[in-house]
Design an enzyme around this catalytic site. Sequence first.
Site, PDB file in Angstrom:
ATOM      1  N   ASP A 263      48.487  45.112  41.391  1.00 16.98           N
ATOM      2  CA  ASP A 263      47.223  45.830  41.579  1.00 16.98           C
ATOM      3  C   ASP A 263      46.693  46.395  40.245  1.00 16.98           C
ATOM      4  O   ASP A 263      47.402  47.116  39.537  1.00 16.98           O
ATOM      5  CB  ASP A 263      47.495  46.959  42.590  1.00 16.98           C
ATOM      6  CG  ASP A 263      46.230  47.615  43.089  1.00 16.98           C
ATOM      7  OD1 ASP A 263      45.194  47.529  42.418  1.00 16.98           O
ATOM      8  OD2 ASP A 263      46.299  48.237  44.159  1.00 16.98           O
ATOM      9  N   GLY A 302      38.400  41.400  43.363  1.00 20.41           N
ATOM     10  CA  GLY A 302      37.365  40.376  43.183  1.00 20.41           C
ATOM     11  C   GLY A 302      36.518  40.563  41.950  1.00 20.41           C
ATOM     12  O   GLY A 302      35.532  39.846  41.763  1.00 20.41           O
ATOM     13  N   ASP A 323      38.760  47.551  49.084  1.00 19.62           N
ATOM     14  CA  ASP A 323      39.671  47.757  50.216  1.00 19.62           C
ATOM     15  C   ASP A 323      38.956  47.692  51.565  1.00 19.62           C
ATOM     16  O   ASP A 323      37.876  48.274  51.744  1.00 19.62           O
ATOM     17  CB  ASP A 323      40.338  49.136  50.105  1.00 19.62           C
ATOM     18  CG  ASP A 323      41.314  49.196  48.945  1.00 19.62           C
ATOM     19  OD1 ASP A 323      41.333  48.257  48.117  1.00 19.62           O
ATOM     20  OD2 ASP A 323      42.053  50.194  48.864  1.00 19.62           O
TER      21      ASP A 323
HETATM   22  C1  GLA Z   1      44.523  49.677  46.104  1.00 17.26           C
HETATM   23  C2  GLA Z   1      44.687  48.365  46.877  1.00 17.26           C
HETATM   24  C3  GLA Z   1      45.179  48.675  48.279  1.00 17.26           C
HETATM   25  C4  GLA Z   1      46.503  49.424  48.211  1.00 17.26           C
HETATM   26  C5  GLA Z   1      46.330  50.704  47.378  1.00 17.26           C
HETATM   27  C6  GLA Z   1      47.660  51.393  47.120  1.00 17.26           C
HETATM   28  O1  GLA Z   1      43.507  50.488  46.610  1.00 17.26           O
HETATM   29  O2  GLA Z   1      43.475  47.671  46.905  1.00 17.26           O
HETATM   30  O3  GLA Z   1      45.333  47.475  49.013  1.00 17.26           O
HETATM   31  O4  GLA Z   1      47.471  48.581  47.614  1.00 17.26           O
HETATM   32  O5  GLA Z   1      45.744  50.413  46.109  1.00 17.26           O
HETATM   33  O6  GLA Z   1      47.518  52.493  46.289  1.00 17.26           O
END
Ligand code: GLA
Length: 499
Positions: A263, A302, A323
Amino acid sequence: MLIRNLFLISVVATASFAGDLTGNWLAASPNGDGTTRKIWLNLKQQDGRITGTIRATQFFYTISESTGGPDRFTLTATMPDEGHERRATYELIVSGNDLSVALVRNNIAGTPVPAHRVAASDGALPARVTMPALHKVPDNGLARTPPMGWNSWNKFNRLVSDEIVRGVADSIASNGMRDAGYVYITIDDTWEGERDAQGILHSNNKFPDMKALADYVHGKGLKLGLYSGPGPTTCEGYEASHGHEVEDARTWASWGIDYLKYDWCGARMLYSDADEQPLYQRMGDALAASGRKIVFSLCQYGRLDPWKWGPDVGGNLWRTTGDISDRWESMERIGFDQGRLAPYAKPGHWNDPDMLEIGNGGMTDTEYRTHMSLWSMLAAPLIAGNDVRDMSQAIREILLNKEVIAIDQDKAGKQASRASQSGEHEIWTRELDGGDKAVALFNRGKQTASITVKWSSVGFAKSPSHARDLWAHKDLALTGAEYTAEVPSHGVMLLRVRK
Ligand code: GLA
């Protein structure tokens, strides 16, 4: 992520404070797992105003405005982020020699956290890593169909633990999900502990023995996934893999980890979007050298068209959006916007419109059937995000509809696209292995609607020989050149059709 970005921060001080606040401060509050949530404030007080920087979780802000004082300051802190300005508000409270810091969210100050003075270098941003020349990371041969499994984030957030993961594995192994293909059990953010003097990352108190947990999950015929990121911290401010990609990949391989969600969050303190490909490549190379086959899931929302370079860094899937949340509007906005990415999906490499919310309670069963149908049409990873230890029969039947899963997992790996749209009614088609087609009639409107599909408009020269309703589990009586279905509001008719 978006909600977190709305947070404001504040700092408070009392009139009796003897000196000034100039210096480096750390406010740390326990996360309850042996780690702390840290806010570093590198402050300069001059002429009654505060300037400097604030580092908190994934963010590194410059203080742009200071009001109040001398015993209570409100600080506005900002950070550039690809054309946007992120803002946070903190309150500083000074009482005698004590400083406390409170983050202000939606104009309400949180509980003040006591701060103490630390060495000038504490909390300083690390140096940027050397950017490698770009090359093609060899395909790991995994994820020939979209990955299926479960992830902790949507339901459990920061509360995930060893006990929950074992319970989830027990349920998935016994409730039919494993045999339907849901095999990757992934622990999202907040499993991480500290890095030791040798640079080895450990799990925190919620996960006392990650290798033992992996052995347990493997013993159930399932696979275990973890989460990290290319920046110094994760979104939640936990330790991430910046500069430690090789050690971390080796550690995960030694534990028996099978899947990594990686991430971007904390990387934005030091890097811009243009640095994504080389940073993801560093981890792609590290996984390839780890001695274990590990699915590589890119999560950078993205930005910067990851569908164009994801396969080159060894990525098996890449998030295409911000998200998801457990609301019709969120699922609808994301799902119906994915058609343009169809050319990029192929065996081993998938567009990921984010994890499933099915069963989390914010949508109706009809809406969850649409969620499952749309994600299956999109050849999206099917990563359940609910408490599978405790599901209603209706939710179980949605997640376990094998005829729908067969569309998602079709080995040709061709993602659906929109064939036609009339207002809130849409018809999507997907070509399947062997010449069948999946045809979905979606009603995004607020009323039940009759939706007609003309077979010629979805690529059939004449009436097909056979069509099956994959939610009713019934063959249709075909009557000619078109077919009309009554589709409920926010519902779907999902068909498998043969020439
Ligand atoms: C981001 C990701 C989520 C999740 C959170 C965890 O927002 O996009 O899917 O993994 O971090 O902190």
